[in-house]
Design an enzyme around this catalytic site. Structure first.
Site, mmCIF file in Angstrom:
data_model
loop_
_atom_site.group_PDB
_atom_site.id
_atom_site.type_symbol
_atom_site.label_atom_id
_atom_site.label_comp_id
_atom_site.label_asym_id
_atom_site.label_seq_id
_atom_site.Cartn_x
_atom_site.Cartn_y
_atom_site.Cartn_z
ATOM 1 N NE ARG A 1 -2.396 -3.168 3.151
ATOM 2 C CZ ARG A 1 -3.675 -3.365 3.401
ATOM 3 N NH1 ARG A 1 -4.453 -2.117 3.468
ATOM 4 N NH2 ARG A 1 -3.949 -4.316 3.633
ATOM 5 C CG ASP B 1 -4.715 2.352 6.407
ATOM 6 O OD1 ASP B 1 -4.520 3.659 6.382
ATOM 7 O OD2 ASP B 1 -5.000 1.603 6.894
ATOM 8 C CG ASN B 2 -7.702 1.130 3.692
ATOM 9 O OD1 ASN B 2 -7.392 0.229 4.195
ATOM 10 N ND2 ASN B 2 -8.995 1.903 4.355
#
Length: 466
Positions: free
Chosen positions: A179, A244-245
């Site tokens: 990510r 983080d996504n």
């Protein structure tokens, strides 16, 4: 049963923590994706049975696996958290499909890891089945996405704010789980050697023709522009577009409080934790740019002269705008069957009219094919004027049928399927899964799944389930 080749587990110390999934009390297979198993070259029949279900539940670690929890950081709703990581997921390993493509196999909801931050590391059945349905619909629509191989009921109770809930584990398949936040993890720790190793790894795995960090940034920007345009063309709202996504591969990842719009409005938000609309439908392209700027910041130390690097990286990040706009116009032009025509004003006028008259997003575009779009509007004379202008462009109705889904995983249908599954009946889930993974197929017995929700059925908020 599974032939592993675990390249990420060979990365340097600090990239992950070695941890095995935690066993569950009574694993029971809820759903299994035979077509995906075949794509991966896996023995689906073996994975459906005793020892295979034990692997999918986390009760057994298969030969050749090297289970790890990956380290990463991230901006969550704009606030930076220097250590996140896989808090409830274990990467079993990587498989190489018969065509040579490499995939991660990850168990999500498989128990605590060193990154759990006092969490239980578990998932309950609702988010697992939601991700299974939505990610497989996205795959059927050719949107870059992680996939769902299996869902297993654990027999354990998971405790959340709403009380005790049935636990489940999702087997997630991804091009990788790297990510933007993975890069941030090493950047904030001032570990340029780790950033260089990670950059080289990503180039080799995902972008083998990239010539270096700047070109990597350029290619990630290009992929994200395409992916976000895909989301927008389906009325999809991710809900938690934290750094983080955002997957470096360009895949849609982490289907937490995601949802699809029924009634169209650009400011639509479903996520219960998005109180200020940061990740509303219309905000997603801008958030993507913000996330990509954080990625660029991580890469700049690897680019030589820093002043020049900042200038070059800024230019690449700003290229997202025209790339996305071109992709958006292509997607929506195709939805109207007028790809290549001077169509932006016509598209924007339709969307404005839909928002003002509370028209259903999916049913309008599908209805332009079958003559029912007019029924979605309250001021039909206004729609008729637009419709005459659109028809004058000789839209390609046959082509439109190849891009406008007849049905989507509507929020109320997903909620009904989950409620039935929790009560022990997987029939509604199986039926919905079959329907949304054949999104263009007309079938009389699926007509109800295309209907907009009644007022009493409207889902106004979705939840992460953590």
């Amino acid at each position: 049963m599974i032939r592993f080749d675990n390249s990420y587990a060979r990365m340097p110390q600090g990239f992950f923590a070695r941890v095995s999934p935690s066993p569950v009390r009574s694993p029971d297979l809820l759903a299994f994706n035979d077509a995906l198993a075949e794509r991966l070259g896996l023995d689906g029949q073996a994975l459906r049975q005793g020892d295979g279900v034990s692997i999918l539940a986390g009760n057994a670690v298969p030969d050749g696996a090297d289970p790890i929890a990956q380290a990463y950081a991230g901006h969550q709703f704009g606030g930076f958290v220097p250590q996140l990581g896989d808090g409830r997921a274990v990467l079993l390993g990587e498989v190489v499909a018969p065509d040579g493509t490499r995939f991660d196999l990850q168990l999500k909801g498989s128990g605590p890891t060193p990154f759990s931050r006092n969490g239980d590391g578990r998932a309950w059945m609702g988010p697992v089945l939601r991700e299974y349905l939505v990610s497989e619909f996205m795959a059927a629509m050719n949107v870059p996405t992680t996939r769902a191989l299996a869902a297993v009921k654990t027999g354990d109770t998971v405790w959340r704010q709403e009380g005790g809930l049935p636990g489940a584990v999702l087997t997630r398949v991804a091009a990788s789980h790297i990510r933007v936040g993975t890069f941030q993890y090493f950047a904030v720790r001032d570990r340029p050697e780790a950033l260089a190793s990670l950059t080289d790894y990503v180039i080799q795995r995902h972008y083998p023709d990239a010539t270096g960090p700047l070109d990597l940034l350029n290619k990630v920007v290009e992929r994200q522009a395409d992916t976000i345009a895909d989301w927008m063309s389906l009325g999809f709202i991710h809900g938690v577009m934290n750094t983080d996504n955002m997957a470096i591969s360009g895949e849609t990842i982490d289907y937490g409080p995601c949802a699809f719009m029924d009634v169209y409005h650009p400011d639509t938000v479903f996520s219960s934790i998005d109180q200020n609309g940061r990740y509303a439908w219309a905000q997603q392209p801008q958030v993507a740019v913000w996330n990509l700027a954080q990625f660029a910041t991580c890469l700049i130390p690897l680019m030589g002269d820093q002043d020049q690097a900042v200038e070059d990286a800024t230019r690449v990040v700003h290229s997202f705008g025209p790339l996305y706009q071109a992709a958006w116009q292509k997607r929506f032009g195709a939805k109207l069957g007028i790809e290549g025509a001077p169509n932006q004003t016509l598209i924007e006028r339709l969307l404005t009219m839909m928002a003002e008259q509370r028209a259903d997003f999916t049913r309008v575009f599908d209805g332009l094919n079958n003559g029912t779009a007019r029924d979605e509007f309250t001021q039909r004379d206004v729609f008729d004027a637009w419709h005459r202008e659109w028809q004058a462009l000789s839209p390609d109705l046959a082509a439109m049928k190849l891009v406008n889904p007849v049905r989507i995983p509507r929020n109320h249908r997903v909620a009904d399927a989950i409620a039935s599954a929790v009560a022990g009946d997987m029939g509604p889930f199986d039926r919905l899964f079959d329907a949304v993974t054949h999104p263009y197929r007309q079938r009389d017995d699926w007509d109800d799944l295309s209907h907009a929700p009644l007022q009493s059925e409207v889902v106004r908020a979705t939840f992460c389930g953590t």
